[in-house]
Motif scaffolding. Sequence first.
Motif, PDB file in Angstrom:
ATOM      1  N   ASP A  16       0.815  -1.216   0.000  1.00 47.53           N
ATOM      2  CA  ASP A  16       0.000   0.000   0.000  1.00 47.53           C
ATOM      3  C   ASP A  16       0.853   1.272   0.000  1.00 47.53           C
ATOM      4  OD1 ASP A  16       0.940  -0.488   2.552  1.00 47.53           O
ATOM      5  OD2 ASP A  16      -0.897   0.108   3.576  1.00 47.53           O
ATOM      6  N   GLU A  17       2.107   1.147  -0.427  1.00 49.57           N
ATOM      7  CA  GLU A  17       3.033   2.280  -0.518  1.00 49.57           C
ATOM      8  C   GLU A  17       3.621   2.370  -1.933  1.00 49.57           C
ATOM      9  OE1 GLU A  17       3.859   4.531   1.774  1.00 49.57           O
ATOM     10  OE2 GLU A  17       2.948   3.656   3.562  1.00 49.57           O
ATOM     11  N   PRO A  18       2.782   2.395  -2.998  1.00 49.53           N
ATOM     12  CA  PRO A  18       3.329   2.319  -4.356  1.00 49.53           C
ATOM     13  C   PRO A  18       4.273   3.466  -4.708  1.00 49.53           C
ATOM     14  CG  PRO A  18       0.988   2.860  -4.428  1.00 49.53           C
ATOM     15  CD  PRO A  18       1.314   2.502  -3.001  1.00 49.53           C
ATOM     16  N   ALA A  19       3.966   4.691  -4.329  1.00 51.62           N
ATOM     17  CA  ALA A  19       4.831   5.822  -4.671  1.00 51.62           C
ATOM     18  C   ALA A  19       6.165   5.725  -3.932  1.00 51.62           C
ATOM     19  CB  ALA A  19       4.139   7.147  -4.364  1.00 51.62           C
ATOM     20  N   ALA A  20       6.105   5.427  -2.638  1.00 51.32           N
ATOM     21  CA  ALA A  20       7.340   5.299  -1.854  1.00 51.32           C
ATOM     22  C   ALA A  20       8.175   4.123  -2.355  1.00 51.32           C
ATOM     23  CB  ALA A  20       7.001   5.129  -0.374  1.00 51.32           C
ATOM     24  N   ASN A  21       7.530   2.998  -2.690  1.00 49.24           N
ATOM     25  CA  ASN A  21       8.261   1.846  -3.210  1.00 49.24           C
ATOM     26  C   ASN A  21       8.934   2.176  -4.536  1.00 49.24           C
ATOM     27  OD1 ASN A  21       7.455   0.340  -1.000  1.00 49.24           O
ATOM     28  ND2 ASN A  21       5.805  -0.709  -2.091  1.00 49.24           N
ATOM     29  N   ALA A  22       8.248   2.923  -5.415  1.00 44.10           N
ATOM     30  CA  ALA A  22       8.814   3.274  -6.724  1.00 44.10           C
ATOM     31  C   ALA A  22      10.046   4.169  -6.577  1.00 44.10           C
ATOM     32  CB  ALA A  22       7.760   3.967  -7.585  1.00 44.10           C
ATOM     33  N   ALA A  23      10.107   4.958  -5.503  1.00 40.71           N
ATOM     34  CA  ALA A  23      11.237   5.863  -5.289  1.00 40.71           C
ATOM     35  C   ALA A  23      12.341   5.248  -4.437  1.00 40.71           C
ATOM     36  CB  ALA A  23      10.737   7.151  -4.627  1.00 40.71           C
ATOM     37  N   ASP A  24      12.083   4.107  -3.806  1.00 41.32           N
ATOM     38  CA  ASP A  24      13.064   3.510  -2.900  1.00 41.32           C
ATOM     39  C   ASP A  24      14.315   3.073  -3.666  1.00 41.32           C
ATOM     40  OD1 ASP A  24      13.319   2.119   0.003  1.00 41.32           O
ATOM     41  OD2 ASP A  24      14.202   0.828  -1.528  1.00 41.32           O
TER      42      ASP A  24
END
Length: 190
Positions: free
Chosen positions: A142-150
């Motif tokens: 449920d953290e798609p934006a944060a995961n994409a930037a990790d």
Amino acid sequence: MSEQLGVMPAQTVGPYLHIGLRWPDGPYVVPEGTPGAFWIRGRVVDGTGTPVVDAMVESWQADPDGRFDHPDDPRGARSPALAGFRGFGRSETDGQGWYRLLTVKPGSLPDPEGGTEAPHLALSVFGRGLLHRLVTRLYFPDEPAANAADPVLRSVDAERRGTLLARPAADGFRFDIHLQGDHETVFFAV
């Protein structure tokens, strides 16, 4: 006179996990009843899908504010605002290879390059036959934006990133750990 040496039988490390590595608080990163607490449950399996019954999964994580109560936190050690938060849990696998951890979602944290790491848990796997622990990460779906930037998750081949994403479950998340095989979990050299 020449001496013939025989073949040594195969041997594995352990089973010592249940003897010396128990953690008094066990799988409780937070106490039961902590607001926002949920379970992470999963199975540790080998390359054939057989449960690994003498393994241990250890978790390390930031608090909900993305901080560590540790001198290595570049922002300085700070006690967590969440009462009873330990930041650490340890779960032995049962007779079917299941482990469990009661925790809360960690906050994002800064990476050494000035970016931000997505909320995640660092997991270590110890087990029979492993001379060194295996280290992986659990990311939240449920953290798609944060995961994409990790930066760490971005460094993993796109087709293997899914092995690092937990799946929603009724009481939290499910995260299976595959030690080998077609669905092998990504492990990191640390």
